[in-house]
Design a protein around this motif. Structure first.
Motif, short mmCIF file in Angstrom:
data_model
loop_
_atom_site.label_atom_id
_atom_site.label_comp_id
_atom_site.label_asym_id
_atom_site.label_seq_id
_atom_site.Cartn_x
_atom_site.Cartn_y
_atom_site.Cartn_z
N ALA A 74 18.91 -16.58 13.74
CA ALA A 74 18.87 -17.33 12.48
C ALA A 74 19.38 -18.75 12.70
N ALA A 75 19.05 -19.65 11.80
CA ALA A 75 19.57 -21.01 11.86
C ALA A 75 21.07 -20.99 11.62
N THR A 76 21.78 -21.89 12.30
CA THR A 76 23.22 -22.01 12.13
C THR A 76 23.53 -23.21 11.25
N LEU A 77 24.78 -23.31 10.85
CA LEU A 77 25.20 -24.47 10.07
C LEU A 77 25.03 -25.75 10.89
N ALA A 78 25.33 -25.67 12.17
CA ALA A 78 25.16 -26.84 13.04
C ALA A 78 23.70 -27.26 13.12
N ALA A 99 8.05 -36.42 0.50
CA ALA A 99 7.22 -35.45 -0.23
C ALA A 99 6.94 -34.24 0.65
N SER A 100 7.92 -33.85 1.45
CA SER A 100 7.71 -32.78 2.41
C SER A 100 8.89 -31.83 2.50
N THR A 101 8.62 -30.69 3.13
CA THR A 101 9.66 -29.70 3.38
C THR A 101 9.84 -29.54 4.88
N VAL A 102 11.06 -29.60 5.34
CA VAL A 102 11.37 -29.44 6.75
C VAL A 102 11.82 -28.00 7.00
N ASN A 103 11.14 -27.33 7.88
CA ASN A 103 11.37 -25.91 8.15
C ASN A 103 12.49 -25.78 9.19
N VAL A 104 13.63 -25.23 8.76
CA VAL A 104 14.78 -25.03 9.66
C VAL A 104 15.08 -23.53 9.71
N SER A 105 14.05 -22.73 9.93
CA SER A 105 14.18 -21.28 9.78
C SER A 105 14.02 -20.48 11.07
N CYS A 106 13.90 -21.17 12.22
CA CYS A 106 13.67 -20.48 13.49
C CYS A 106 12.38 -19.64 13.46
N GLY A 107 11.46 -20.05 12.61
CA GLY A 107 10.17 -19.35 12.54
C GLY A 107 10.12 -18.22 11.54
N ALA A 108 11.16 -18.08 10.72
CA ALA A 108 11.13 -17.02 9.70
C ALA A 108 10.16 -17.39 8.58
N LEU A 109 10.03 -18.67 8.32
CA LEU A 109 9.13 -19.15 7.28
C LEU A 109 7.94 -19.80 7.96
N VAL A 110 6.77 -19.36 7.63
CA VAL A 110 5.55 -19.88 8.25
C VAL A 110 4.85 -20.81 7.27
N ASP A 111 4.74 -22.09 7.63
CA ASP A 111 4.11 -23.07 6.75
C ASP A 111 2.59 -22.97 6.82
#
Length: 251
Positions: A216-220, A239-251
């Motif tokens: 999972a993503a860490t606080l760091a 106007a965008s979303t940055v995915n910081v999910s280690c691939g848990a969320l697929v855009d």
């Protein structure tokens, strides 16, 4: 050259776990960080750690749900050389772990009302200054996601969807003035779960198990990405979303 040298950044909820990580990352990259929140002792603790590491941090008691408190603080920061970054990370008072059919209305609507009110107030206060200087970044956290089957999250996803609608509109209106609006979205950060949280171990395993990287993503991680997005190196991102999910969320 640090990413945020010469920038002034307000972090609302700077005493919380995510707020601390983001503020520390901003300071490490050269920003002058203004920690805002309701508990001065906790903010001072974070500020002391930032200063000990060589960073710059100021503290102010601010009620991020009160328009006058937010406006006065933003005006004071802007008077110190401009307001370049605003990131609202206060807690929304959401109740999780309770099925919707067993939840009280007040518990369901609290995170929605809180999120919309505080984000509107802080974004408005910052944007008024950013428009004048024709630059600045409004950062959002959360992002709208799919319904969660394995765990009851109450009104949290509704709040995130509302914030995404607000972020899109702000990006459209403020873009011509050089102001960006970006959301950081994770698939969950196990470090933010308090000790004794119901089903914590199961939830942690579930978060990591859904990622493509097996962690999972860490606080760091969140702090590092926030610093980059807030910097001029990400000047094309709005106007965008940055995915910081280690691939848990697929855009």
């Amino acid at each position: 050259m640090t990413l945020l040298a010469g920038k002034n950044a307000i972090v609302y909820g700077g005493g919380g776990r995510i707020g601390t990580a983001v503020a520390s990352a901003f300071a490490e990259e050269g920003a002058r960080v203004f920690l805002a929140g309701r508990t001065r002792a906790r903010l001072e603790e974070v500020a002391s750690r930032i200063r000990a590491a060589g960073g710059s941090a100021e503290v102010a008691e601010v009620d991020a749900l009160d328009a006058r408190s937010v406006d006065d603080h933003a005006d004071a920061v802007a008077a110190e050389g401009g307001l370049d970054i605003s990131f609202n990370l206060i807690t929304h008072g959401d109740v999780q772990g309770t099925p919707l059919i067993d939840m009280e209305l007040a518990d369901y609507e609290r995170p929605v009302l809180t999120a919309v009110r505080t984000q509107f107030l802080t974004a408005r206060a910052a944007a008024r200054h950013m428009v004048k200087q024709r630059s600045g970044v409004l950062l959002f956290f959360g992002g709208a996601g799919e319904p969660v089957r394995e765990f009851s999250v109450g009104g949290l996803q509704v709040a995130f969807h509302a914030l995404e609608a607000m972020r899109r509109q702000l990006a459209a209106e403020l873009g011509p003035h050089g102001v960006r609006a970006v959301t950081l979205r994770t698939g969950g950060i196990p470090e933010t779960l308090p000790a004794g949280f119901p089903g914590r171990e199961e939830l942690e395993e579930n978060i990591a198990g859904k990622t493509m990287l097996g962690r999972a993503a860490t606080l760091a991680d969140v702090g590092a990405v926030a610093a980059f997005v807030a910097s001029d190196r990400a000047r094309t991102m709005t106007a965008s979303t940055v995915n910081v999910s280690c691939g848990a969320l697929v855009d």
